[in-house]
Write an enzyme that holds these catalytic residues in place. Structure first.
Site, PDB file in Angstrom:
ATOM      1  N   HIS A  44       0.821  -1.208   0.000  1.00 47.34           N
ATOM      2  CA  HIS A  44       0.000   0.000   0.000  1.00 47.34           C
ATOM      3  C   HIS A  44       0.857   1.260   0.000  1.00 47.34           C
ATOM      4  CE1 HIS A  44      -3.775   2.155   0.553  1.00 47.34           C
ATOM      5  NE2 HIS A  44      -3.167   2.907   1.448  1.00 47.34           N
ATOM      6  N   HIS A  91     -10.408   2.269  -0.764  1.00 43.64           N
ATOM      7  CA  HIS A  91     -10.603   1.808   0.610  1.00 43.64           C
ATOM      8  C   HIS A  91     -11.391   0.500   0.548  1.00 43.64           C
ATOM      9  CE1 HIS A  91     -10.373   3.606   4.881  1.00 43.64           C
ATOM     10  NE2 HIS A  91      -9.178   3.581   4.338  1.00 43.64           N
TER      11      HIS A  91
END
Length: 734
Positions: A44, A91
């Protein structure tokens, strides 16, 4: 190994990566250091499997002021001393676990990326993917995500002006929640996210730190889901009212010269914000965790450095100005604490009072290994692409109308009003074209200009042909803007894929990026920001490769914009571009999936034709020739015409069509590079002349009529029938 495999798994580091850290440090890392490396070297934050590929994207242009990776978001100049600041982020994993909070904090995080640069957020958009709604779990996820987006965005007073929603089995265990935010700033008032200037102060502002969000970057976003793993604590909890105060306070602070940088605490919390700011500033940082306000007892330095508690900002304050900066935050009733200082030694030093708990070079923490594999096209993708539509029966002549109604009622095509009516899309009074058209349009106050904004991506195309799917994703986003009259300026993208350690996913990622990069260069649209979301798998099953493109365009005169609905009875309706689609145009289409239950075949696009069609449409709108323009995409030409009718309650009567080849391809095929437009009969000659100049076809399809939708010889339906199918398609499933 001194550290157990379980401990490494918790921070998403491999044994080889751990050994690399030991070799570089010359010692075993401490617990806090291990957590920091795990977060900053996570997929990420570190982009280990995509960084090399992302360099293919063109990122320069005469209007580009900030390129990808330089700051929190990309920046393009729109003239009049103003800039657009824009970014999209995912998300996905948090939303699969706690859909309301996952989606809400996704909105909160992307908004902070914008105002941390001194830009006022003026628009939100989203791109959502779910499994079929006949499954109770998918309905729960759908309701929670939409509620979270609405609940957070509405409280901030930022209009959510549209986006896209698709449904497919592959997203059942792994919904996609991609949030985009766009802001406006004065070009000379941009704020950087750099920590520099020895002994300048690090100020933590906003919410107290809790244990929510631990391992969000290294856990949720950097590995696949496991049934037995309890991940609920890794999902953050948001407070939009506190974020609203942060917006106003930070924008006020951005007007001063009391700070050198500002950074939000997002993925990896204070670790990421402080270390990455130090990296950009070319120095180091020293933090004392005992000075951090916390909302839970017994929190360790490890937890404080890795917590992803929301609504927090790190501000780098010039020494001697701390009282002035604190006064601004006090006035907005925001807590602010000095927790450390900037150093010049290039070391990230974390202390707990006098005890050093972590001490590592900034450039090592921000330099994860980069992986690049050579992979071949998997046989199963080649097999999908080589599927021949000739093996399928054509749509029965008497079922043309029934098929159109089925397509209009498909949740992928049907009206999304039941979703966007929950969003406040007119707050701020800037929204000119509301959600539901190809692109939303916002006026820029104080100027004659407007901007158009869209999100787009078709995962089915990428599934059967990743390269062409990437090409079409960018081309269609630009076409959506062209239909509004906007010249594309720049794009941001969110690349949603499965586990990149698997060869087939790696191939999909490489090919999609290559296709997108090619189209960006062809259309001269630079990539200014983005996000990569990998490991979107559940129980070993990956989602379709889903690159989502968010694109912004500029309209020099806000009064010269267009929307998709027909405007007046008697107007002529034309098709710009490809007027004889190949039978293969039903490949990977909504029609093929809905009617035949197949996702196969090979899409196609002529980029040279695409450029000419878009330029012609933009010029025709700028000259005031067109009354409406609508991109021909999902569902094909018949659906495009029907949607143009439904928008304003007007019908369509075709001229005599002579369909060559398959009826289903002509009516429902998804051939690219096509735009349906309407024009006053008196000005039709102007459109034809303009089309000739751009070397494209302008084929008259028929005229705008009163109460029926008629394609002579093929479809004859009332407006009520097509309207009810389209409006009720999604709502009935809920």
């Amino acid at each position: 190994m001194p550290v157990s495999k379980e401990a490494l798994d918790e921070v998403a580091l491999s044994e080889q990566e751990y050994q690399l850290i030991v070799d570089k440090l010359g010692r075993e890392p401490s617990e806090v250091e291990l957590g920091m490396f795990g977060s900053l070297w996570s997929e990420h934050c570190g982009y280990k499997h995509s960084k090399a590929l992302l360099k293919q994207f063109p990122s320069t242009g005469k209007r580009v002021l900030v390129k990808p990776g330089e700051e929190n978001a990309g920046v393009v100049d729109i003239g009049d001393g103003l800039v657009v600041v824009m970014k999209i982020e995912s998300h996905n994993h948090p939303s699969a676990i706690e859909p309301y909070q996952g989606a809400a904090t996704g909105v909160g995080g992307i908004v902070r990326d914008i105002f941390t640069m001194g830009a006022r957020p003026i628009a939100l958009m989203n791109s959502l993917r779910f499994g079929p709604l006949n499954d109770p779990r998918n309905r729960y996820l759908f309701g929670g995500v939409v509620g979270g987006i609405a609940g957070y965005g509405n409280c901030l007073g930022i209009p959510d002006i549209g986006g896209e929603i698709y449904f497919d089995d592959c997203y059942s265990g792994n919904p996609l929640v991609n949030a985009l935010c766009l802001g406006i700033a004065e070009a000379d008032k941009l704020v950087k996210a750099s920590a520099y200037g020895e002994d300048n102060l690090l100020m933590l502002v906003g919410a107290d730190t809790g244990r929510d969000g631990l391992h969000g970057a290294s856990g949720l976003a950097s590995r696949t889901f496991e049934d037995e793993r309890e991940l609920r604590s890794a999902v953050q909890v948001g407070n939009p009212f506190l974020e609203k105060l942060l917006i106003e306070a930070c924008l006020e602070l951005a007007q001063t010269d009391w700070i050198t940088g500002m950074q939000d605490l997002g993925a990896a919390g204070l670790t990421s914000s402080s270390v990455e700011s130090a990296s950009k500033g070319g120095g180091g940082i020293e933090i004392d965790t005992l000075k951090m306000p916390r909302r839970e007892k017994g929190m360790t330095s490890y937890e404080l450095m890795l917590s992803e508690s929301q609504e927090r900002m790190l501000v780098v304050v010039k020494k001697g100005y701390e009282d002035k900066v604190k006064a601004i935050f006090d006035r907005w009733d925001l807590r602010s604490n000095i927790i450390g200082r900037v150093t010049s030694d290039g070391i990230a030093r974390i202390k707990e009072g006098d005890r050093v708990v972590a001490e590592a070079p900034v450039n090592l923490l921000t330099s994860p290994p980069v992986y690049r594999k050579r992979v071949k096209e998997p046989a199963w993708i080649k097999e999908l692409r080589e599927f021949s539509v000739a093996s399928l029966p054509d749509v029965p002549h008497k079922k043309n109308g029934t098929t159109l109604l089925r397509l209009l009622a498909s949740p992928n095509i049907a009206s999304k009003k039941c979703v966007y009516r929950q969003y406040d899309h007119q707050v701020g009074n800037n929204t000119v074209v509301l959600p539901g058209s190809d692109a939303a349009v916002l006026r820029i106050k104080g100027t004659k200009k407007a901007i158009a904004l869209t999100t787009d991506g078709n995962a089915r195309y990428c599934y059967v042909n990743p390269y062409l799917g990437g090409v079409i994703a960018v081309a269609e986003a630009a076409r959506n803007l062209a239909c509004s009259g906007a010249k594309p300026l720049a794009l941001t993208n969110c690349l949603n894929f499965g586990n990149p350690e698997k060869d087939d996913v790696c191939y999909q990622l490489q090919e999609c990026i290559a296709g997108m990069s090619r189209t960006c260069r062809e259309l001269r649209v630079p990539v200014i920001s983005g996000n990569v979301s990998l490991y979107n798998e559940t129980k070993g099953e990956a989602i379709y490769p889903t690159p989502v493109v968010g694109m912004v365009g500029l309209i020099e005169d806000a009064t010269r914009h267009c929307s998709q609905g027909f405007k007046e009875e008697g107007d002529d309706v034309f098709l710009l571009g490809n007027n004889q689609p190949l039978d293969s145009s039903i490949s990977s289409s909504e029609y093929l999936a809905l009617v035949h239950g197949k996702v196969k075949g090979n899409p196609s696009i002529d980029l040279d034709m695409e450029k000419r069609v878009q330029r012609c449409c933009i010029e025709a709108i700028k000259r005031g020739i067109l009354k409406s323009a609508h991109d021909c995409s999902e569902g094909g030409l018949a659906v495009c015409l029907a949607e143009s009718c439904i928008a304003n309650g007007l019908g369509f009567l075709s001229s005599e069509w002579k369909i060559k080849g398959r009826r289903d391809a002509a009516l429902f095929g998804e051939a690219q590079s096509r735009i349906v437009v309407s024009v006053d009969t008196r000005h039709a000659w102007k459109l034809k002349r303009l089309a000739d100049r751009h070397q494209i076809e302008a084929t008259q399809l028929g005229t705008v009529s009163d109460k029926r939708f008629v394609i002579q010889g093929y479809i004859d339906l009332s407006l009520q029938e097509i309207g009810e199918a389209w409006r009720g398609g999604l709502e009935k499933l809920l």
